[in-house]
Write an enzyme that holds these catalytic residues in place. Structure first.
Site, PDB file in Angstrom:
ATOM      1  CG  HIS A 164      96.565  15.631  -5.519  1.00 33.16           C
ATOM      2  ND1 HIS A 164      96.820  14.266  -4.938  1.00 33.16           N
ATOM      3  CD2 HIS A 164      95.569  15.237  -6.339  1.00 33.16           C
ATOM      4  CE1 HIS A 164      95.737  13.674  -4.991  1.00 33.16           C
ATOM      5  NE2 HIS A 164      94.965  14.227  -6.136  1.00 33.16           N
ATOM      6  CB  CYS A 260      98.107  14.497   1.325  1.00 34.03           C
ATOM      7  SG  CYS A 260      99.364  14.957   0.284  1.00 34.03           S
TER       8      CYS A 260
HETATM    9  N1  ARG Z   1      98.545   7.942  -3.075  1.00 34.70           N
HETATM   10  C1  ARG Z   1      97.636   8.959  -2.780  1.00 34.70           C
HETATM   11  C2  ARG Z   1      97.292   9.253  -4.590  1.00 34.70           C
HETATM   12  O1  ARG Z   1      98.155   8.862  -5.628  1.00 34.70           O
HETATM   13  C3  ARG Z   1      98.249  10.086  -2.574  1.00 34.70           C
HETATM   14  C4  ARG Z   1      97.408  11.335  -2.409  1.00 34.70           C
HETATM   15  C5  ARG Z   1      98.157  12.491  -1.834  1.00 34.70           C
HETATM   16  N2  ARG Z   1      97.212  13.422  -1.654  1.00 34.70           N
HETATM   17  C6  ARG Z   1      97.013  14.803  -1.793  1.00 34.70           C
HETATM   18  N3  ARG Z   1      96.467  15.532  -1.569  1.00 34.70           N
HETATM   19  N4  ARG Z   1      98.177  15.344  -2.454  1.00 34.70           N
HETATM   20  O2  ARG Z   1      96.142   9.547  -4.619  1.00 34.70           O
END
Ligand code: ARG
Length: 266
Positions: A164, A260
């Site tokens: 992300h 996050c």
């Molecule tokens: N386990 C989650 C996923 O893989 C973690 C999300 C983290 N969120 C972020 N905005 N980086 O989707």
């Protein structure tokens, strides 16, 4: 006052593996996760002065704690995410309901486009950056740009550990960016450099990027950053930011940290 949407980690665990950080065998310690989350909230409220909006966690949706992925909010409009992986798609209805109940005008993208909210769309007041390929689709950005009337510079994410945009790129309120250049291809790095002169680019070393140094929450001149990132802390402080370190290793088991766990509502 900055308002943030958050969700308690009551059902947070590693139930599936949708990024390289997640291992089902690497179980979450629930009490520790709740303690770390609460410590983050305390810093946000008492040290940084943020206001929190909480949504109710849902059993069976372990990643709902990561509210950055709920969508993008601008003014009274909320665009709800469409998750790439079925494991997280069930969250969409809950986020959508929360936005509606709060009186937001709810917007959605075309059914065939993936877009994971503020996790992949970050920026400065008039220029935004959009991370794509791992989760969000590049085709979402022209549409988002039209809806929100902002220029969006697409950045391809080439390293699966930084899946992300908010794992490797953090715009700061003073116009600088904290980032890990190798998470982007050379074209993306050039696009960033074209928009931000060298003195506004704060480069995070790899070992701290891997401790989620870029997954920081910046509110005014204050930055909440995951623990054990001394070089990043020093960089920020040399630019006049006050930093607050929070231990979030339970959430890193799922590939997330401070940023996050929040969604900016204004
Ligand atoms: N386990 C989650 C996923 O893989 C973690 C999300 C983290 N969120 C972020 N905005 N980086 O989707």
């Amino acid at each position: 006052m900055s308002r943030l949407l958050v969700c308690r980690p009551d059902y947070f665990q590693i139930d599936y593996e949708i990024n390289p950080w997640m291992r089902r065998t690497n179980a979450v310690d629930p009490a520790r996760a709740i303690g770390q989350w609460q410590a983050l909230m305390d810093v946000l409220v008492h040290d940084v002065g943020a206001g929190l909006e909480q949504m109710r966690p849902v059993q069976g949706l372990p990643d709902m704690v990561f509210t950055a992925n709920a969508g993008v909010v601008v003014g009274r409009r909320a665009l709800v995410s469409r998750f790439r992986y079925p494991e997280r798609q069930r969250e969409e209805a809950y986020f959508e309901r929360w936005f509606r109940e709060q009186g937001y005008e709810v917007l959605t993208l075309d059914k065939n486009l993936y877009f994971e909210g503020a996790g992949d769309l970050l920026g400065f007041p008039d220029t935004w950056f959009g991370g794509y390929r791992q989760r969000s689709d590049i085709q979402a950005f022209p549409r988002l740009s039209e809806i929100f009337q902002r220029e969006i510079i697409p950045l391809e994410l080439i390293d699966t550990r930084f899946y992300h945009l908010d794992t490797c790129f953090c715009p700061l309120s003073g116009g600088e960016v904290l980032y890990f250049p190798s998470a982007f291809d050379s074209y993306g790095q050039a696009a960033i450099a074209q928009r931000l002169p060298e003195d506004r680019r704060l480069v995070v070393p790899e070992e701290e990027a891997l401790r989620f140094a870029c997954n920081a929450v910046c509110i005014g001149k204050q930055v909440v950053i995951p623990a054990a990132c001394p070089r990043t802390t020093q960089l920020l402080e040399s630019r006049g930011y006050r930093t607050y370190a929070v231990q979030l290793d339970e959430f890193m088991k799922s590939g997330g940290a401070a940023k996050c766990l929040t969604l900016a509502l204004d």
